[in-house]
Design a protein around this motif. Sequence first.
Motif, short mmCIF file in Angstrom:
data_model
loop_
_atom_site.label_atom_id
_atom_site.label_comp_id
_atom_site.label_asym_id
_atom_site.label_seq_id
_atom_site.Cartn_x
_atom_site.Cartn_y
_atom_site.Cartn_z
N ARG A 226 -65.39 -121.48 4.51
CA ARG A 226 -66.50 -120.63 4.95
C ARG A 226 -67.75 -120.87 4.12
NH1 ARG A 226 -67.31 -114.43 4.20
NH2 ARG A 226 -68.82 -114.04 5.84
N LYS A 227 -67.59 -121.07 2.81
CA LYS A 227 -68.75 -121.30 1.95
C LYS A 227 -69.47 -122.60 2.32
CE LYS A 227 -65.87 -123.28 -1.69
NZ LYS A 227 -65.39 -123.12 -3.04
N VAL B 58 -73.40 -122.99 3.70
CA VAL B 58 -74.36 -123.93 3.12
C VAL B 58 -74.98 -124.79 4.21
CG1 VAL B 58 -74.59 -125.97 1.63
CG2 VAL B 58 -73.33 -123.98 0.82
N LEU B 59 -74.16 -125.29 5.13
CA LEU B 59 -74.69 -126.09 6.24
C LEU B 59 -75.67 -125.29 7.09
CD1 LEU B 59 -71.46 -127.95 7.41
CD2 LEU B 59 -73.45 -128.97 6.31
N LEU B 60 -75.34 -124.04 7.37
CA LEU B 60 -76.23 -123.19 8.17
C LEU B 60 -77.52 -122.88 7.41
CD1 LEU B 60 -73.57 -120.80 9.72
CD2 LEU B 60 -74.93 -122.53 10.92
N GLY C 261 -72.08 -126.40 10.99
CA GLY C 261 -71.90 -125.13 10.29
C GLY C 261 -71.23 -124.08 11.15
N VAL C 262 -71.63 -123.98 12.40
CA VAL C 262 -71.02 -123.01 13.31
C VAL C 262 -69.57 -123.36 13.57
CG1 VAL C 262 -71.05 -122.17 15.70
CG2 VAL C 262 -73.19 -122.31 14.41
N LYS D 179 -66.41 -121.02 12.47
CA LYS D 179 -65.40 -120.56 13.43
C LYS D 179 -64.00 -121.03 13.04
CE LYS D 179 -68.35 -120.15 17.50
NZ LYS D 179 -68.64 -120.66 18.85
N ALA D 180 -63.89 -122.28 12.58
CA ALA D 180 -62.59 -122.80 12.17
C ALA D 180 -62.06 -122.06 10.95
CB ALA D 180 -62.69 -124.29 11.88
N ALA D 181 -62.93 -121.76 10.00
CA ALA D 181 -62.51 -121.03 8.80
C ALA D 181 -62.10 -119.61 9.17
CB ALA D 181 -63.64 -121.00 7.78
N LYS D 182 -62.82 -119.02 10.09
CA LYS D 182 -62.49 -117.66 10.53
C LYS D 182 -61.15 -117.65 11.27
CE LYS D 182 -64.72 -113.76 12.77
NZ LYS D 182 -65.89 -113.30 13.51
#
Length: 81
Positions: free
Chosen positions: A5-6, A10-12, A61-62, A66-69
């Motif tokens: 998620r972090k 950063v990408l976003l 980033g999105v 989503k994958a991390a979530k």
Amino acid sequence: MKLERKHALVLLAIAAWNVVTYARFIKALADTEGRPTGYYVAHTILIIVNFLIAALLGTWGVRAYKAAKASQAGAPQNSSV
């Protein structure tokens, strides 16, 4: 490679920074006068490329967010009482 998620944040953040700074750069470019045509062409290309980079980083980033979530929702909860 697994993005957390972090990493997604950063990408976003970088994508948002590119959009904000280059949107301001467009205004500054529009306010200049008396430059050769090549100046405007070169800077317009830079702006377009940076907006494309922002779109790519934003997309990554999105997807990473989503994958991390999703992986967090599927992982067992640590309940240490």
